[in-house]
Design a protein around this motif. Structure first.
Motif, PDB file in Angstrom:
ATOM      1  N   PRO A  76       0.789  -1.237   0.000  1.00 27.96           N
ATOM      2  CA  PRO A  76       0.000   0.000   0.000  1.00 27.96           C
ATOM      3  C   PRO A  76       0.821   1.287   0.000  1.00 27.96           C
ATOM      4  O   PRO A  76       0.255   2.362  -0.176  1.00 27.96           O
ATOM      5  CB  PRO A  76      -0.834  -0.119   1.284  1.00 27.96           C
ATOM      6  CG  PRO A  76      -0.928  -1.586   1.540  1.00 27.96           C
ATOM      7  CD  PRO A  76       0.410  -2.129   1.101  1.00 27.96           C
ATOM      8  N   THR A  77       2.133   1.190   0.158  1.00 30.86           N
ATOM      9  CA  THR A  77       2.966   2.388   0.053  1.00 30.86           C
ATOM     10  C   THR A  77       3.338   2.673  -1.400  1.00 30.86           C
ATOM     11  O   THR A  77       4.006   3.676  -1.665  1.00 30.86           O
ATOM     12  CB  THR A  77       4.265   2.243   0.860  1.00 30.86           C
ATOM     13  OG1 THR A  77       5.134   1.277   0.247  1.00 30.86           O
ATOM     14  CG2 THR A  77       3.969   1.829   2.288  1.00 30.86           C
ATOM     15  N   ARG A  78       2.912   1.806  -2.326  1.00 30.69           N
ATOM     16  CA  ARG A  78       3.284   1.924  -3.737  1.00 30.69           C
ATOM     17  C   ARG A  78       2.064   2.255  -4.602  1.00 30.69           C
ATOM     18  O   ARG A  78       0.920   2.003  -4.232  1.00 30.69           O
ATOM     19  CB  ARG A  78       3.886   0.602  -4.221  1.00 30.69           C
ATOM     20  CG  ARG A  78       5.120   0.175  -3.456  1.00 30.69           C
ATOM     21  CD  ARG A  78       6.344   0.863  -3.962  1.00 30.69           C
ATOM     22  NE  ARG A  78       7.520   0.637  -3.133  1.00 30.69           N
ATOM     23  CZ  ARG A  78       8.764   0.864  -3.532  1.00 30.69           C
ATOM     24  NH1 ARG A  78       8.982   1.324  -4.771  1.00 30.69           N
ATOM     25  NH2 ARG A  78       9.788   0.656  -2.726  1.00 30.69           N
ATOM     26  N   THR A  79       2.341   2.805  -5.768  1.00 28.74           N
ATOM     27  CA  THR A  79       1.280   3.099  -6.720  1.00 28.74           C
ATOM     28  C   THR A  79       0.688   1.811  -7.293  1.00 28.74           C
ATOM     29  O   THR A  79       1.359   0.773  -7.361  1.00 28.74           O
ATOM     30  CB  THR A  79       1.807   3.976  -7.877  1.00 28.74           C
ATOM     31  OG1 THR A  79       0.736   4.225  -8.804  1.00 28.74           O
ATOM     32  CG2 THR A  79       2.931   3.285  -8.637  1.00 28.74           C
ATOM     33  N   CYS A  80      -0.546   1.913  -7.728  1.00 30.68           N
ATOM     34  CA  CYS A  80      -1.203   0.801  -8.417  1.00 30.68           C
ATOM     35  C   CYS A  80      -1.153   0.995  -9.928  1.00 30.68           C
ATOM     36  O   CYS A  80      -1.681   0.174 -10.676  1.00 30.68           O
ATOM     37  CB  CYS A  80      -2.653   0.683  -7.962  1.00 30.68           C
ATOM     38  SG  CYS A  80      -3.672   2.122  -8.383  1.00 30.68           S
ATOM     39  N   GLY A  81      -0.550   2.096 -10.397  1.00 28.23           N
ATOM     40  CA  GLY A  81      -0.583   2.403 -11.830  1.00 28.23           C
ATOM     41  C   GLY A  81      -1.871   3.111 -12.195  1.00 28.23           C
ATOM     42  O   GLY A  81      -2.596   3.624 -11.352  1.00 28.23           O
ATOM     43  N   GLY A  82      -2.130   3.160 -13.477  1.00 25.74           N
ATOM     44  CA  GLY A  82      -3.331   3.829 -13.946  1.00 25.74           C
ATOM     45  C   GLY A  82      -3.317   3.928 -15.458  1.00 25.74           C
ATOM     46  O   GLY A  82      -2.397   3.413 -16.103  1.00 25.74           O
ATOM     47  N   SER A  83      -4.323   4.546 -16.051  1.00 30.53           N
ATOM     48  CA  SER A  83      -5.330   5.257 -15.304  1.00 30.53           C
ATOM     49  C   SER A  83      -6.469   4.369 -14.804  1.00 30.53           C
ATOM     50  O   SER A  83      -7.318   4.823 -14.045  1.00 30.53           O
ATOM     51  CB  SER A  83      -5.918   6.384 -16.174  1.00 30.53           C
ATOM     52  OG  SER A  83      -6.543   5.861 -17.326  1.00 30.53           O
ATOM     53  N   SER A  84      -6.455   3.085 -15.217  1.00 30.20           N
ATOM     54  CA  SER A  84      -7.481   2.157 -14.724  1.00 30.20           C
ATOM     55  C   SER A  84      -7.020   1.493 -13.434  1.00 30.20           C
ATOM     56  O   SER A  84      -7.240   0.300 -13.201  1.00 30.20           O
ATOM     57  CB  SER A  84      -7.788   1.100 -15.796  1.00 30.20           C
ATOM     58  OG  SER A  84      -8.124   1.686 -17.029  1.00 30.20           O
ATOM     59  N   GLY A  85      -6.385   2.290 -12.567  1.00 30.50           N
ATOM     60  CA  GLY A  85      -5.823   1.745 -11.346  1.00 30.50           C
ATOM     61  C   GLY A  85      -6.863   1.257 -10.362  1.00 30.50           C
ATOM     62  O   GLY A  85      -6.717   0.193  -9.751  1.00 30.50           O
ATOM     63  N   GLY A  86      -7.939   2.023 -10.187  1.00 30.11           N
ATOM     64  CA  GLY A  86      -8.991   1.580  -9.286  1.00 30.11           C
ATOM     65  C   GLY A  86      -9.617   0.277  -9.734  1.00 30.11           C
ATOM     66  O   GLY A  86      -9.926  -0.601  -8.919  1.00 30.11           O
ATOM     67  N   SER A  87      -9.795   0.120 -11.032  1.00 30.17           N
ATOM     68  CA  SER A  87     -10.357  -1.118 -11.583  1.00 30.17           C
ATOM     69  C   SER A  87      -9.454  -2.306 -11.280  1.00 30.17           C
ATOM     70  O   SER A  87      -9.914  -3.375 -10.850  1.00 30.17           O
ATOM     71  CB  SER A  87     -10.547  -0.978 -13.095  1.00 30.17           C
ATOM     72  OG  SER A  87     -11.435   0.064 -13.414  1.00 30.17           O
ATOM     73  N   ALA A  88      -8.148  -2.134 -11.519  1.00 33.25           N
ATOM     74  CA  ALA A  88      -7.206  -3.223 -11.304  1.00 33.25           C
ATOM     75  C   ALA A  88      -7.147  -3.630  -9.840  1.00 33.25           C
ATOM     76  O   ALA A  88      -7.116  -4.821  -9.513  1.00 33.25           O
ATOM     77  CB  ALA A  88      -5.824  -2.818 -11.808  1.00 33.25           C
ATOM     78  N   VAL A  89      -7.139  -2.642  -8.940  1.00 34.14           N
ATOM     79  CA  VAL A  89      -7.067  -2.943  -7.511  1.00 34.14           C
ATOM     80  C   VAL A  89      -8.352  -3.624  -7.039  1.00 34.14           C
ATOM     81  O   VAL A  89      -8.312  -4.567  -6.242  1.00 34.14           O
ATOM     82  CB  VAL A  89      -6.788  -1.665  -6.705  1.00 34.14           C
ATOM     83  CG1 VAL A  89      -6.902  -1.930  -5.200  1.00 34.14           C
ATOM     84  CG2 VAL A  89      -5.403  -1.123  -7.047  1.00 34.14           C
ATOM     85  N   ALA A  90      -9.498  -3.155  -7.523  1.00 37.19           N
ATOM     86  CA  ALA A  90     -10.763  -3.791  -7.146  1.00 37.19           C
ATOM     87  C   ALA A  90     -10.785  -5.262  -7.541  1.00 37.19           C
ATOM     88  O   ALA A  90     -11.301  -6.110  -6.806  1.00 37.19           O
ATOM     89  CB  ALA A  90     -11.931  -3.040  -7.784  1.00 37.19           C
ATOM     90  N   LEU A  91     -10.202  -5.585  -8.685  1.00 39.09           N
ATOM     91  CA  LEU A  91     -10.106  -6.981  -9.119  1.00 39.09           C
ATOM     92  C   LEU A  91      -9.097  -7.750  -8.270  1.00 39.09           C
ATOM     93  O   LEU A  91      -9.374  -8.854  -7.794  1.00 39.09           O
ATOM     94  CB  LEU A  91      -9.690  -7.049 -10.583  1.00 39.09           C
ATOM     95  CG  LEU A  91     -10.728  -6.649 -11.620  1.00 39.09           C
ATOM     96  CD1 LEU A  91     -10.072  -6.413 -12.972  1.00 39.09           C
ATOM     97  CD2 LEU A  91     -11.805  -7.732 -11.741  1.00 39.09           C
ATOM     98  N   ALA A  92      -7.905  -7.163  -8.100  1.00 36.65           N
ATOM     99  CA  ALA A  92      -6.841  -7.855  -7.375  1.00 36.65           C
ATOM    100  C   ALA A  92      -7.230  -8.147  -5.939  1.00 36.65           C
ATOM    101  O   ALA A  92      -6.840  -9.177  -5.384  1.00 36.65           O
ATOM    102  CB  ALA A  92      -5.563  -7.021  -7.420  1.00 36.65           C
ATOM    103  N   ALA A  93      -8.004  -7.249  -5.321  1.00 36.51           N
ATOM    104  CA  ALA A  93      -8.398  -7.401  -3.920  1.00 36.51           C
ATOM    105  C   ALA A  93      -9.722  -8.127  -3.751  1.00 36.51           C
ATOM    106  O   ALA A  93     -10.243  -8.214  -2.633  1.00 36.51           O
ATOM    107  CB  ALA A  93      -8.477  -6.026  -3.259  1.00 36.51           C
ATOM    108  N   GLY A  94     -10.288  -8.640  -4.834  1.00 36.42           N
ATOM    109  CA  GLY A  94     -11.492  -9.457  -4.740  1.00 36.42           C
ATOM    110  C   GLY A  94     -12.760  -8.695  -4.458  1.00 36.42           C
ATOM    111  O   GLY A  94     -13.728  -9.264  -3.952  1.00 36.42           O
TER     112      GLY A  94
END
Length: 467
Positions: A147-165
């Motif tokens: 969580p101290t690192r970026t998730c990328g983007g611009s579809s970062g929220g989408s990717a994190v929502a998938l990765a975190a279930g």
């Protein structure tokens, strides 16, 4: 059902009655409550009771044996660059924070018609600029693996929502790697379809800017194909967006000849460990019966880059010019793009288009010899979330806010179909990905190749984030 069940399995359970939409929604909301506060991937979440009521209506429709769409009862959150009726669509900008659309964008209407329950938004950078998901409206989205690192983007929220279930399917969009970079940095899949396969919102100019595209994200290429078939199809108002044929079911594929492009002959500086990890992922296709060969740079990287930043600024300025008299409210990178785009001459744009045309001809020759090509999804590991972008990579200074993403540009400039796929992890546990891409129109074959790779690796299922 688990937090990491495939969308296909969840939809099958909804269809056979072993899972109700209400139970699925309850599970989804509980998962979001448990993990989203630390990640900030889902934003603009609708009230729980409102969502539960919609899920109960979905169950009632199924019980009434009325015709149902392929996503009926599945919760989805929409990237906050798209308009969703009744949900604030901010694009991450204070200028848009109070905007609540009264109608859905084209692809959103297709998802709703397919039965998806739209629960809220996924976070994005301001106006989608920069592959780092932070904005002054909702803040930053954190990488679930650190969580101290970026998730990328611009579809970062989408990717994190998938990765975190939190969701099983997600939409995204991609001008300069925005489906591929966050997929690689979050251990999921993102697919940039052939340009025109998924039509955009039919507004403004529909001829001059074939760069960005909408596309699906998921935890497997098979699930990506499921969503792609809902999002795709022609729109008569958009002459260059002719749509594509359905990709599902994915076919069995024959032996392919695959090219590994590496760092484009040294043109793309890479942080330590990335090339080795991605090359190992590329060579794993040999275990699946394919031939993998190193490929020399097929076209000058700098000429591709110069064409790209010209055409990108030209396109971005077309979208942002409505804010020109309020540019003091835009972030610096948006102002940079706006000023460059507004100052360009017609001949500068033509020269960039000439270079793009030359690269297209070179790529066409390359695809006569190779069925697919592979590059990394990024040139650096996920960087600290509190910086805006990397200033150097491997000792090489980055001369723009997005030069560190140059590795995605050969695909983006031509609108090629490209699957961002997990490649594994650094010694520090940070994810990285590969781009698997082919000639225009080869979307189904690229997804089929990706599904074969996924069956052998199962990265999203074998290495989900903790928590």
């Amino acid at each position: 059902m688990t937090d990491y069940s495939s969308a296909s399995d969840i939809l099958a359970q909804l269809q056979d009655g072993s899972l109700t939409a209400a139970a699925l929604m309850e599970h989804t909301l509980a998962r979001i409550e448990a993990v989203n506060p630390d990640l900030n991937a889902i934003v603009g979440l609708r009230p729980a009771e409102e969502l539960m009521e919609e899920a109960r209506r979905a169950d009632a429709m199924r019980a009434a044996n009325v015709p149902l769409g392929p996503l009926h009862g599945l919760p989805m959150a929409i990237k906050d660059l798209a308009n969703v009726k009744g949900i604030a669509s901010t694009q991450g900008s204070p200028l848009m924070k109070d905007f609540v659309p009264t109608e859905d964008e084209l692809f959103v209407s297709r998802l709703r018609a397919a039965g998806a329950i739209l629960i809220g938004k996924t976070n994005t950078p301001e106006f989608g600029l920069g592959s780092h998901t932070f904005n002054p409206v909702y803040g930053a989205t954190n990488n679930p693996f650190d969580p101290t690192r970026t998730c990328g983007g611009s579809s970062g929220g989408s990717a994190v929502a998938l990765a975190a279930g939190m969701v099983a399917l997600a939409d995204g969009s991609d001008m300069m790697g925005s489906l591929r970079n966050p997929a690689g940095w979050n251990n999921v899949y993102g697919f940039r379809p052939t340009w025109g396969w998924v039509p955009s919102e039919p507004k403004g100019d529909v001829f001059l800017h074939p760069l960005a595209t909408l596309g699906p994200m998921a935890r497997s290429p098979e699930d990506i194909g499921l969503l792609l078939d809902v999002m795709s199809g022609p729109d008569p108002r958009q002459p260059l967006a002719s749509g594509g044929a359905p990709v599902m079911p994915l076919p069995e594929i024959e032996k392919m000849r695959i090219g590994w492009l590496g760092d484009w002959g040294g043109a793309f500086p890479m942080e330590q460990g990335i090339l080795e990890l991605c090359e190992a992922a590329a060579k794993s296709f040999e275990d699946l019966g394919h031939t993998v060969e190193a490929v020399a740079p097929p076209f000058p990287a700098e000429r591709i880059w110069e064409a790209w930043i010209t055409l990108r600024s030209f396109a971005v300025a077309a979208g942002l010019r409505v804010f020109n008299d309020r540019r003091e409210h835009l972030k610096d990178t948006a102002i940079w793009e706006l000023e460059r785009g507004l100052s360009m001459t017609a001949q500068e744009v033509q020269e960039a288009s000439d270079a793009r045309s030359d690269w297209q001809r070179a790529a066409a020759r390359l695809f006569q010899d190779y069925d697919a090509l592979i590059l990394p999804t990024a040139q650096c590991w996920p960087f600290p979330v509190d910086i805006d972008y990397p200033r150097e990579i491997a000792g090489v200074e980055m001369d723009t806010y997005h030069r560190w993403m140059q590795v995605v540009v050969p695909v983006s400039l031509l609108g090629l179909p490209c699957l961002g796929a997990p490649a594994g992890f650094s010694e520090a546990g940070l994810p990285m990905g590969i781009q698997i891409f082919g000639a225009q129109g080869q979307d189904q074959n690229i997804l089929a190749l990706g599904q074969q790779y996924h069956a052998a690796t199962q990265w999203p299922q074998n290495a989900p984030p903790q928590g």
